[in-house]
Motif scaffolding. Structure first.
Motif, PDB file in Angstrom:
ATOM      1  N   GLY A   1       0.796  -1.218   0.000  1.00 17.46           N
ATOM      2  CA  GLY A   1       0.000   0.000   0.000  1.00 17.46           C
ATOM      3  C   GLY A   1       0.824   1.261   0.000  1.00 17.46           C
ATOM      4  O   GLY A   1       0.295   2.360  -0.185  1.00 17.46           O
ATOM      5  N   THR A   2       2.131   1.129   0.216  1.00 19.22           N
ATOM      6  CA  THR A   2       3.033   2.278   0.222  1.00 19.22           C
ATOM      7  C   THR A   2       4.352   1.878  -0.423  1.00 19.22           C
ATOM      8  O   THR A   2       4.677   0.690  -0.533  1.00 19.22           O
ATOM      9  CB  THR A   2       3.334   2.769   1.653  1.00 19.22           C
ATOM     10  OG1 THR A   2       4.103   1.768   2.339  1.00 19.22           O
ATOM     11  CG2 THR A   2       2.050   3.051   2.429  1.00 19.22           C
TER      12      THR A   2
ATOM     13  N   ARG B   1      -3.971   1.234  -0.071  1.00 18.45           N
ATOM     14  CA  ARG B   1      -3.968   2.620   0.401  1.00 18.45           C
ATOM     15  C   ARG B   1      -4.894   2.784   1.597  1.00 18.45           C
ATOM     16  O   ARG B   1      -4.536   3.418   2.593  1.00 18.45           O
ATOM     17  CB  ARG B   1      -4.383   3.563  -0.732  1.00 18.45           C
ATOM     18  CG  ARG B   1      -4.590   4.993  -0.290  1.00 18.45           C
ATOM     19  CD  ARG B   1      -4.582   5.957  -1.447  1.00 18.45           C
ATOM     20  NE  ARG B   1      -3.242   6.078  -2.035  1.00 18.45           N
ATOM     21  CZ  ARG B   1      -2.972   6.841  -3.094  1.00 18.45           C
ATOM     22  NH1 ARG B   1      -3.945   7.524  -3.683  1.00 18.45           N
ATOM     23  NH2 ARG B   1      -1.751   6.922  -3.562  1.00 18.45           N
TER      24      ARG B   1
ATOM     25  N   MET C   1      -0.804   5.181  -7.203  1.00 14.54           N
ATOM     26  CA  MET C   1       0.113   4.436  -6.344  1.00 14.54           C
ATOM     27  C   MET C   1       1.348   3.983  -7.101  1.00 14.54           C
ATOM     28  O   MET C   1       2.432   3.853  -6.521  1.00 14.54           O
ATOM     29  CB  MET C   1      -0.604   3.232  -5.739  1.00 14.54           C
ATOM     30  CG  MET C   1      -1.696   3.574  -4.741  1.00 14.54           C
ATOM     31  SD  MET C   1      -2.666   2.123  -4.251  1.00 14.54           S
ATOM     32  CE  MET C   1      -1.464   1.205  -3.283  1.00 14.54           C
TER      33      MET C   1
END
Length: 275
Positions: free
Chosen positions: A26-27, A49, A74
């Motif tokens: 997610g990152t 996210r 992303m």
């Protein structure tokens, strides 16, 4: 990254007796750390996210944003950081506002090695799911998306939820299948309702067998529900035949993050100032 090269690399891992591991990121930091840990596949999709913002993964199935646009956003964070690991895009295959053929071409040009079907209507059930199918927003569109991705030589690793879907995705040319046995349990925002681990292993086996009858070469990973920690995945791998690894999102980034930050903060709070 070439699809055939990725598959060759994955099969070499299996031949060495190593489990395959796919991880949701997610990152950028999650992706960077997972790669450092030796992950075989990275997947980015909108739930990542939301999950790393402290919300449950099912937020990715609700109308909080354009799922396919979020994945593209992303990508700017994740793709430049990843050095040697194939990255797959979570694609909302039921999106009625995109030409899926053009969107898949765009993802490939951005540097994605493949796709996964997320958000997926496979997580809906009951009358609502029936109505989605009846009104042209059903799981079959996700199968079509995987077929179109395969035609473009993108690696495909779709979620499946029952033996029929497993067979359909295998027929569509899926390279890797991820039998999904529910929202991941444990942690601060994990599910409280799930199959037993024993039942999860049986369900994964049923989907594995249905897919293998169509395509003996398809690779099968387990995911979700009570399969939250390494020991849970070890149980499933020990109690199934032919399942070659695990895919985790909450398991790989949310649960470790919750523990690490909480424990680190507690350690600092345990300090006593000098007199």
């Amino acid at each position: 990254m070439n699809r055939q090269d990725v598959l060759a690399r994955l099969r070499a891992q299996i031949a060495q007796g190593r489990a395959l591991v796919g991880a949701g990121a997610g990152t950028g930091l999650s992706a960077k750390c997972a790669e450092a840990g030796g992950v075989d596949l990275l997947i980015i999709y909108n739930s990542g996210r939301y999950r790393m913002a402290g919300r449950g993964s099912l937020a990715g199935l609700l109308p909080y944003g354009d799922a396919n646009a979020i994945v593209k956003d992303m990508a700017r964070e994740v793709l430049p950081l990843v050095r040697d690991t194939p990255v797959l895009a979570g694609v909302c295959g039921t999106d009625p506002f995109r030409r899926m053929d053009l969107f898949l071409d765009e993802l490939k040009a951005m540097g994605f090695a493949g796709v996964q079907n997320f958000p997926t209507v496979g997580l809906y059930d009951g009358t609502f799911r029936i109505n989605l199918e009846e009104t042209g927003m059903g799981y079959g569109l996700e199968v079509d998306m995987v077929r179109a991705a395969r035609e473009r030589e993108l690696l495909t690793a779709p979620y499946v939820f029952d033996p029929e879907q497993a067979a359909d995705m295998a027929r569509a040319g899926a390279d890797i299948l991820v039998p999904h046995v529910g929202l991941t349990t444990k942690g601060a925002i994990g599910a409280g309702t799930a199959l037993t681990l024993e039942r999860a292993a049986a369900v994964v086996q049923e989907m594995h067998d249905a897919a293998k009858r169509v395509n003996p070469d398809v690779l099968v990973l387990c995911h979700g529900g009570p399969i939250a920690e390494p020991e849970d995945a070890a149980y499933v791998l020990a109690h199934t035949t032919g399942v070659v690894g695990f895919f985790g999102a909450s398991s790989v980034e949310r649960l470790p993050t919750e523990r690490a930050i909480t424990e680190q903060t507690q350690a600092f709070k345990a300090l006593s100032p000098g007199r």
